[in-house]
Design a protein around this motif. Structure first.
Motif, short mmCIF file in Angstrom:
data_model
loop_
_atom_site.label_atom_id
_atom_site.label_comp_id
_atom_site.label_asym_id
_atom_site.label_seq_id
_atom_site.Cartn_x
_atom_site.Cartn_y
_atom_site.Cartn_z
N HIS A 6 -8.49 10.69 5.55
CA HIS A 6 -7.61 11.35 4.51
C HIS A 6 -8.25 11.35 2.87
CE1 HIS A 6 -4.46 12.21 7.30
NE2 HIS A 6 -4.16 11.24 7.54
N PHE A 7 -8.87 10.25 2.77
CA PHE A 7 -9.23 10.21 1.45
C PHE A 7 -10.53 11.53 1.28
CE2 PHE A 7 -7.24 6.29 0.40
CZ PHE A 7 -6.89 6.56 -0.88
N LYS A 8 -11.25 11.52 2.50
CA LYS A 8 -12.26 12.54 2.32
C LYS A 8 -11.72 13.80 2.26
CE LYS A 8 -16.21 14.12 4.88
NZ LYS A 8 -17.19 13.92 6.38
N VAL A 9 -10.71 14.09 2.94
CA VAL A 9 -10.09 15.49 2.94
C VAL A 9 -9.49 15.54 1.65
CG1 VAL A 9 -8.36 17.01 4.00
CG2 VAL A 9 -10.07 15.62 5.72
N PHE A 10 -8.68 14.88 1.13
CA PHE A 10 -7.84 14.87 -0.03
C PHE A 10 -8.80 15.02 -1.38
CE2 PHE A 10 -5.83 12.56 -3.70
CZ PHE A 10 -4.59 13.56 -3.67
N LEU A 11 -10.01 14.56 -1.31
CA LEU A 11 -10.88 14.60 -2.33
C LEU A 11 -11.43 16.07 -2.30
CD1 LEU A 11 -13.02 11.37 -2.56
CD2 LEU A 11 -11.91 12.35 -4.49
N VAL A 292 1.46 6.89 -4.29
CA VAL A 292 0.44 7.02 -5.38
C VAL A 292 0.02 8.19 -5.75
CG1 VAL A 292 -1.81 6.21 -6.22
CG2 VAL A 292 -0.35 5.02 -4.64
N PHE A 293 -0.54 9.10 -4.78
CA PHE A 293 -1.13 10.57 -5.04
C PHE A 293 -0.35 11.80 -4.87
CE2 PHE A 293 -4.84 7.39 -4.29
CZ PHE A 293 -5.42 7.55 -5.59
N GLY A 294 0.88 11.63 -4.49
CA GLY A 294 1.60 12.63 -3.95
C GLY A 294 1.40 13.31 -2.62
N ALA A 295 2.31 14.28 -2.53
CA ALA A 295 2.69 14.75 -1.06
C ALA A 295 1.47 15.41 -0.23
CB ALA A 295 3.71 15.60 -0.90
N LYS A 296 0.42 15.90 -1.31
CA LYS A 296 -0.72 16.59 -0.56
C LYS A 296 -1.57 15.51 -0.03
CE LYS A 296 0.24 20.62 -2.08
NZ LYS A 296 0.44 21.64 -1.00
N PHE A 297 -1.37 14.30 -0.15
CA PHE A 297 -2.46 13.03 0.83
C PHE A 297 -1.67 13.03 1.91
CE2 PHE A 297 -3.61 9.15 2.24
CZ PHE A 297 -5.12 8.77 1.55
N GLU A 299 -1.12 15.05 4.24
CA GLU A 299 0.00 16.18 4.31
C GLU A 299 0.27 16.66 5.87
OE1 GLU A 299 1.96 19.87 2.02
OE2 GLU A 299 -0.34 19.76 2.27
N SER A 300 -0.87 16.88 6.58
CA SER A 300 -0.63 17.31 7.66
C SER A 300 -0.32 16.50 8.78
CB SER A 300 -1.94 17.91 8.42
OG SER A 300 -1.99 18.46 9.54
#
Length: 477
Positions: A6-11, A292-297, A299-300
Motif C-alpha cells: 500500500h505504501f508503494k501505491v500510495f507514494l 495518519v495519511f487520509g482515506a486515499k491510503f 483505499e481500494s
C-alpha cells in the motif's frame, strides 16, 4: 503492519509529483534557462542549479486546485556598481520584455517568479558567485537590498549524504510523506527546507545498515519517533542551523505558538504511526494508517471490505439468506452478534482523531423516526430495528442520566454505511460530521444494509475525547 504494497501505491498515486507535471516542469525550466541567458539583463550567467525540494527529490504532488513550485538558481558573476536588488529587478525587467513571459512575472524578496496560470510556478533566484572571496555564494534580498550568504550546493549534498546513510532513498520518501501529511492536515506550519533539515538531523553515520532503516515504513517510524523525542526535549523554539551554513538559523521564522503547535502535532502523529505500525490485524492497520495519511491510503482494499454480506450471509443459514438484513429478519439479532462487532473495525471507518481524556463519561443515543427531513416525530426506534427506506432518523446524544450535553462539549457524529447498495453508490462514508439539528443529527434511510451511527463527545477546552456511544445499528430493508 508495514503494508509495503500500500505504501508503494500510495507514494506513486497520491504523493509523488506525476510524470506529466515533471515533463511540464523540465520543459518550462529549459525555456527559462534560454530566456535568462538571452534577455540582456546585463550580467554574465555562469550556470544554473536546482534548489529546494526539486534538487532534493522531495517535491510532491500539490493538493487539488493548488499549484506546485520549483526553485531554480542562476549563478552569476558579480557586476560592479550593482546592489542586491538590482539583480532581481533587472532580471525581472529582462524577462518581462520577452513576449513569452508578459503577465507571468512576479517579483519577490529573493527571486523572480514565473507563474503558469495556477498550474505551477518557477522561482528564479540570482546567486552571485565570488563577490568578496573565491567560493562565496550569495543570494539577493530585494527588500533589504542586501546580499546573504548561501550554501545551496553543499546543502543539497548534505541531504543526499543523509539519504545514502538511510539507504533505499528512504529519507527522500519519508520527507515526501511528511510534507504530504503537513499539506493534507493543514494544521501545523513548517517550511519545507526546515522540515528537511529537522528530519535529516535524525540520521547519523552509525545508522548505516541499521535495522532502524530496514525499509520505508520502519524508516518512517524511526525518523518521526526520533524527531518527536528531540522536539519534546526542546519546549521552546530551538536554534536550527543550516548544517552547511551555521550562521543561518532555519527556525528563525517560527513563532513560539507555531513551534508549540508543530511540537504537539508531531507528538500526536508519532503515536498514530506507532499504533498503525504495531497493529497485527491487516484491516485495522489500514484504518490506522488512514488516520495518519487520509482515506486515499489503501483505499481500494478498504472499500472492498464494506461488502460484508457476500462472504458471510449464507454461512450455516441456507441459500435463501442473501444478506445480513435477511439473516437478521429471519433469525434475529443473536445470529449477527459476531458480524456486528466487526463493522466498526472496517478499515474505511475513520478512527478517532482526538486524544482521550483521563476520565470518560457515558454517552447514550436516542433515535426517532420521521417521514421527512423536517417532519414531526412518528415514534421512537431502537438499534437493529428493521426500517423501510425513504424515512429519516434523528439521533440525539444524552449523558448517562439522560440529560443533553452542555455547550462545554461538541458532539461529532461518525456515520457509516456498509454492504453492496452503498458500495455501488460510492456512499460508504465512515467519516465525522457535525450535528445538523443542534447537537443532534438527522439522516435519511437510503441503502439496504446494516449501517451504524456513533456519537463522539469532545471537550472544547482541551479538544479531548470524553466519551463515545455504542454503535446504533440502522437496518434498512
Amino acid at each position: 503492519m508495514k503494508l509495503h504494497d500500500h505504501f508503494k501505491v500510495f507514494l506513486s498515486d497520491q504523493v509523488n509529483l506525476n510524470s506529466t507535471r515533471i515533463t511540464q516542469l523540465e520543459s518550462s525550466v529549459g525555456a527559462i534557462k534560454t530566456a535568462v541567458r538571452s534577455c540582456g539583463w546585463g550580467v554574465h550567467v555562469m550556470g544554473f542549479g536546482e534548489q529546494g525540494s526539486w534538487a532534493h527529490a522531495t517535491i510532491i504532488k500539490p493538493l487539488p486546485d493548488k499549484e506546485f513550485d520549483a526553485d531554480l538558481l542562476v549563478f552569476v558573476s558579480p557586476k560592479e556598481g550593482w546592489s542586491a536588488r538590482d539583480y532581481i529587478n533587472k532580471l525581472a525587467n529582462g524577462l518581462e520584455a520577452m513576449g513569452a513571459y508578459q503577465g507571468k512575472i512576479r517579483r519577490y524578496s529573493h527571486c523572480v517568479t514565473v507563474e503558469y496560470a495556477g498550474e505551477r510556478r518557477i522561482d528564479i533566484a540570482p546567486c552571485v558567485r565570488d563577490r568578496t572571496y573565491e567560493g562565496q555564494y550569495e543570494v539577493c534580498n530585494r527588500t533589504t537590498d542586501s546580499f546573504e550568504l548561501s550554501a545551496p550546493i553543499a546543502y543539497t549534498d548534505w541531504v543526499k549524504s543523509k539519504n545514502g546513510i538511510a539507504g533505499g532513498n528512504d529519507l527522500k520518501k519519508v520527507t515526501r510523506l511528511l510534507k504530504y501529511l503537513r499539506d493534507i492536515k493543514g494544521n501545523f506550519t513548517c517550511p519545507s527546507f526546515l522540515f528537511t533539515t529537522l528530519v535529516g538531523n535524525q540520521i547519523q553515520e552509525y545508522d548505516r545498515e541499521s535495522k532502524d532503516f530496514a525499509d520505508l515504513t520502519t524508516s518512517l517510524k524511526t525518523l518521526v519517533g526520533r524527531l518527536d523525542d528531540w522536539l519534546q526535549a526542546n519546549p521552546y523554539v530551538p536554534h536550527v542551523p543550516n548544517p552547511k551554513l551555521p550562521s543561518e538559523n532555519q527556525s528563525a521564522g517560527w513563532t513560539e505558538t507555531q513551534y508549540a503547535n508543530f511540537r504537539d502535532k508531531i507528538n500526536l502523529y508519532r503515536g498514530w504511526i506507532d499504533d498503525a505500525f504495531n497493529e497485527p490485524d491487516r484491516q485495522e492497520s489500514i484504518a490506522k494508517w488512514q488516520r495518519v495519511f487520509g482515506a486515499k491510503f489503501g483505499e481500494s482494499e478498504a472499500r472492498q471490505s464494506a461488502r460484508v454480506s457476500a462472504p458471510i450471509a449464507n454461512k450455516g443459514f441456507g441459500a435463501s439468506i442473501t444478506d445480513l438484513v435477511e439473516r437478521l429478519k429471519t433469525y434475529g439479532a443473536a445470529a449477527l452478534m459476531a458480524d456486528l462487532s466487526r463493522l466498526p473495525k472496517l478499515p474505511y471507518v475513520q478512527r478517532p482523531k482526538w486524544r482521550p481524556a483521563s476520565s470518560q463519561v457515558t454517552v447514550k443515543l436516542s433515535a426517532t423516526l420521521h417521514s421527512g427531513e423536517n417532519s414531526p416525530e412518528i415514534r421512537k426506534t431502537v438499534s437493529l430495528e428493521p426500517l423501510q427506506p425513504g424515512y429519516w432518523l434523528k439521533f440525539t446524544p444524552l449523558s448517562g442520566v439522560g440529560l443533553p450535553f452542555t455547550s462545554e462539549y461538541t458532539v461529532h457524529w461518525r456515520v457509516t454505511n456498509t454492504d453492496e447498495a452503498a458500495y455501488n453508490a460510492k456512499q460508504l462514508r465512515g467519516d465525522y460530521y457535525a450535528g445538523n439539528r443542534g447537537a443532534s443529527r438527522i439522516e435519511e434511510l437510503r441503502f439496504r444494509g446494516i449501517h451504524f451511527v456513533e456519537a463522539f463527545v469532545v471537550r472544547n477546552s482541551d479538544n479531548r475525547l470524553v466519551g463515545k456511544s455504542e454503535p446504533f445499528y440502522v437496518v434498512i430493508q
